[in-house]
Design a protein around this motif. Structure first.
Motif, mmCIF file in Angstrom:
data_model
loop_
_atom_site.group_PDB
_atom_site.id
_atom_site.type_symbol
_atom_site.label_atom_id
_atom_site.label_comp_id
_atom_site.label_asym_id
_atom_site.label_seq_id
_atom_site.Cartn_x
_atom_site.Cartn_y
_atom_site.Cartn_z
ATOM 1 N N PHE A 99 0.823 -1.207 0.000
ATOM 2 C CA PHE A 99 0.000 0.000 0.000
ATOM 3 C C PHE A 99 0.860 1.261 0.000
ATOM 4 C CE2 PHE A 99 -3.394 -2.822 1.799
ATOM 5 C CZ PHE A 99 -4.265 -2.677 0.740
ATOM 6 N N HIS A 100 2.043 1.176 0.598
ATOM 7 C CA HIS A 100 2.944 2.325 0.556
ATOM 8 C C HIS A 100 3.369 2.625 -0.880
ATOM 9 C CE1 HIS A 100 6.387 4.931 1.130
ATOM 10 N NE2 HIS A 100 7.144 4.048 0.528
ATOM 11 N N LEU A 101 3.691 1.580 -1.641
ATOM 12 C CA LEU A 101 4.090 1.775 -3.032
ATOM 13 C C LEU A 101 2.937 2.330 -3.868
ATOM 14 C CD1 LEU A 101 6.188 -1.486 -3.606
ATOM 15 C CD2 LEU A 101 7.039 0.835 -3.297
ATOM 16 N N VAL A 102 1.741 1.798 -3.628
ATOM 17 C CA VAL A 102 0.566 2.292 -4.365
ATOM 18 C C VAL A 102 0.304 3.757 -4.029
ATOM 19 C CG1 VAL A 102 -1.913 2.043 -4.698
ATOM 20 C CG2 VAL A 102 -0.468 0.008 -4.537
ATOM 21 N N GLU A 103 0.329 4.077 -2.745
ATOM 22 C CA GLU A 103 0.055 5.451 -2.313
ATOM 23 C C GLU A 103 1.103 6.424 -2.836
ATOM 24 O OE1 GLU A 103 -0.824 7.956 1.824
ATOM 25 O OE2 GLU A 103 -0.060 5.893 1.887
ATOM 26 N N SER A 104 2.372 6.008 -2.791
ATOM 27 C CA SER A 104 3.434 6.898 -3.275
ATOM 28 C C SER A 104 3.320 7.118 -4.776
ATOM 29 C CB SER A 104 4.806 6.315 -2.932
ATOM 30 O OG SER A 104 5.014 5.063 -3.577
ATOM 31 N N SER A 105 2.915 6.079 -5.528
ATOM 32 C CA SER A 105 2.727 6.225 -6.973
ATOM 33 C C SER A 105 1.567 7.162 -7.276
ATOM 34 C CB SER A 105 2.485 4.857 -7.621
ATOM 35 O OG SER A 105 3.622 4.035 -7.516
ATOM 36 N N VAL A 106 0.466 6.991 -6.535
ATOM 37 C CA VAL A 106 -0.701 7.846 -6.741
ATOM 38 C C VAL A 106 -0.356 9.311 -6.467
ATOM 39 C CG1 VAL A 106 -2.987 8.404 -5.848
ATOM 40 C CG2 VAL A 106 -2.385 6.031 -6.305
ATOM 41 N N THR A 107 0.329 9.553 -5.365
ATOM 42 C CA THR A 107 0.689 10.924 -5.005
ATOM 43 C C THR A 107 1.708 11.501 -5.974
ATOM 44 O OG1 THR A 107 0.312 10.367 -2.679
ATOM 45 C CG2 THR A 107 1.538 12.380 -3.137
ATOM 46 N N PHE A 108 2.707 10.684 -6.336
ATOM 47 C CA PHE A 108 3.787 11.163 -7.188
ATOM 48 C C PHE A 108 3.299 11.447 -8.610
ATOM 49 C CE2 PHE A 108 7.394 10.183 -10.049
ATOM 50 C CZ PHE A 108 8.264 11.183 -9.639
ATOM 51 N N ASN A 109 2.407 10.617 -9.134
ATOM 52 C CA ASN A 109 1.960 10.768 -10.519
ATOM 53 C C ASN A 109 0.911 11.852 -10.698
ATOM 54 O OD1 ASN A 109 3.617 8.745 -11.542
ATOM 55 N ND2 ASN A 109 2.108 7.146 -11.175
ATOM 56 N N GLN A 127 8.887 2.361 -16.916
ATOM 57 C CA GLN A 127 8.244 2.558 -18.210
ATOM 58 C C GLN A 127 6.786 2.111 -18.171
ATOM 59 O OE1 GLN A 127 10.904 0.280 -20.596
ATOM 60 N NE2 GLN A 127 12.452 1.881 -20.719
ATOM 61 N N ASP A 128 6.513 0.990 -17.529
ATOM 62 C CA ASP A 128 5.132 0.510 -17.404
ATOM 63 C C ASP A 128 4.278 1.498 -16.600
ATOM 64 O OD1 ASP A 128 5.643 -1.760 -18.865
ATOM 65 O OD2 ASP A 128 6.095 -3.001 -17.120
ATOM 66 N N ARG A 129 4.880 2.104 -15.572
ATOM 67 C CA ARG A 129 4.147 3.092 -14.779
ATOM 68 C C ARG A 129 3.760 4.296 -15.638
ATOM 69 N NH1 ARG A 129 6.019 7.433 -12.126
ATOM 70 N NH2 ARG A 129 8.179 6.749 -12.282
ATOM 71 N N VAL A 130 4.669 4.741 -16.496
ATOM 72 C CA VAL A 130 4.386 5.885 -17.371
ATOM 73 C C VAL A 130 3.341 5.510 -18.419
ATOM 74 C CG1 VAL A 130 5.396 7.476 -19.053
ATOM 75 C CG2 VAL A 130 6.645 6.906 -16.972
ATOM 76 N N ILE A 131 3.403 4.298 -18.945
ATOM 77 C CA ILE A 131 2.404 3.847 -19.916
ATOM 78 C C ILE A 131 1.017 3.837 -19.284
ATOM 79 C CG2 ILE A 131 1.619 1.844 -21.249
ATOM 80 C CD1 ILE A 131 4.566 1.218 -21.799
ATOM 81 N N SER A 132 0.920 3.341 -18.048
ATOM 82 C CA SER A 132 -0.362 3.352 -17.341
ATOM 83 C C SER A 132 -0.845 4.780 -17.128
ATOM 84 C CB SER A 132 -0.225 2.639 -15.995
ATOM 85 O OG SER A 132 0.160 1.288 -16.169
ATOM 86 N N PHE A 169 15.174 -4.563 -15.641
ATOM 87 C CA PHE A 169 13.838 -4.828 -15.109
ATOM 88 C C PHE A 169 13.321 -3.635 -14.314
ATOM 89 C CE2 PHE A 169 11.023 -6.607 -11.777
ATOM 90 C CZ PHE A 169 10.040 -7.138 -12.599
ATOM 91 N N ALA A 170 14.205 -2.986 -13.551
ATOM 92 C CA ALA A 170 13.801 -1.783 -12.817
ATOM 93 C C ALA A 170 13.421 -0.664 -13.775
ATOM 94 C CB ALA A 170 14.934 -1.337 -11.896
ATOM 95 N N MET A 171 14.111 -0.581 -14.904
ATOM 96 C CA MET A 171 13.786 0.434 -15.908
ATOM 97 C C MET A 171 12.420 0.167 -16.535
ATOM 98 S SD MET A 171 17.507 0.766 -17.763
ATOM 99 C CE MET A 171 16.862 1.860 -19.032
ATOM 100 N N TYR A 191 6.188 5.296 -27.463
ATOM 101 C CA TYR A 191 6.778 4.972 -26.164
ATOM 102 C C TYR A 191 6.560 3.502 -25.837
ATOM 103 C CZ TYR A 191 8.031 5.654 -21.230
ATOM 104 O OH TYR A 191 8.637 5.581 -19.994
ATOM 105 N N GLU A 192 5.329 3.041 -26.020
ATOM 106 C CA GLU A 192 5.022 1.640 -25.738
ATOM 107 C C GLU A 192 5.737 0.716 -26.708
ATOM 108 O OE1 GLU A 192 1.051 -0.892 -24.436
ATOM 109 O OE2 GLU A 192 0.849 0.819 -25.791
#
Length: 230
Positions: free
Chosen positions: A112-122, A215-220, A209-211, A144-145
């Motif tokens: 949930f920390h990762l989800v929350e940080s992604s939501v706030t950051f994006n 990239q998947d986060r930006v595509i979403s 894999f980290a990269m 990009y995709e």
């Protein structure tokens, strides 16, 4: 009907997703205990690297100058550096205790920390992309995709699909291959180079894999902005 796109519109979208891809999410706030150990581990690592570098320089000088006291100093320095390395390993183990404690006490806290940080950051990029043309977002997303898929395929050609095999099973297979090849005297000369080359590709694939995760986060993010603009 196709919407006419300008280079300025495309550059605007590309500039936003470039920042979204390269910028790191803020790290989780550390507790007072974790901050102390984190600072101490950095101090140990810095001094260990300095000691190791000094020891290498002193060893080189003692070899060329044939100076025994200088060699003894280099030996003492490298010994001290190794002691700092052991202390660093102990600190790293102590630093991992809170993580495992949270993992067992609240298994979903890290998720949930990762989800929350992604939501706030994006959110900042969602607001910026809201001012862009939907056609420009769709155009940039297409390429990009496409490059994201091509990047993954290039990595798979070199080392296969590490995420399906697993890093440690891949290392186990690499160790088995190394033992099998070194038993053959004719292959021993090039087998060592081959094993280290495969290991290097495994490490590169892990970094890639980290990269791809970013990239998947930006595509979403781009797909969400397109859906919201309808």
């Amino acid at each position: 009907m196709f919407n006419t796109l300008s280079q300025q519109q495309i550059d605007k979208v590309f500039g936003i997703i470039k920042k979204a891809t390269t910028e790191k999410r803020p790290e989780r706030q550390l507790t007072k205990y974790e901050k102390i150990l984190e600072n101490f581990s950095k101090w140990l690592l810095t001094h260990q690297l300095i000691g190791f570098s000094v020891a290498i320089i002193l060893a080189g000088l003692s070899y060329f100058l044939h100076d025994i006291p200088l060699a003894n100093t280099a030996f003492a320095t490298i010994t001290l550096s190794q002691i700092l390395g052991i202390a660093l390993a102990v600190v790293v183990i102590a630093l991992s205790i809170p993580f495992f404690y949270r993992l067992f006490k609240t298994p979903f806290s890290q998720f949930f920390h990762l989800v929350e940080s992604s939501v706030t950051f994006n959110l900042q990029y969602v607001e910026q992309l809201a001012t862009c043309e939907a056609a420009a977002i769709r155009y940039v997303l297409t390429y990009y995709e496409g490059e994201r898929i091509a990047f993954e395929k290039r990595c798979s050609i070199l080392v296969g699909s590490i995420e399906k095999i697993g890093f440690f099973p891949a290392l186990a297979g690499l160790g088995t291959l190394s033992i099998s090849l070194t038993k053959l005297p004719a292959m021993q000369s090039w087998a060592n180079a081959l094993i280290f080359l495969i290991l290097a590709f495994y490490i590169l694939s892990t970094a890639a894999f980290a990269m791809t995760q970013r990239q998947d986060r930006v595509i979403s993010l781009l797909k969400y902005c397109l859906e919201s603009s309808k």
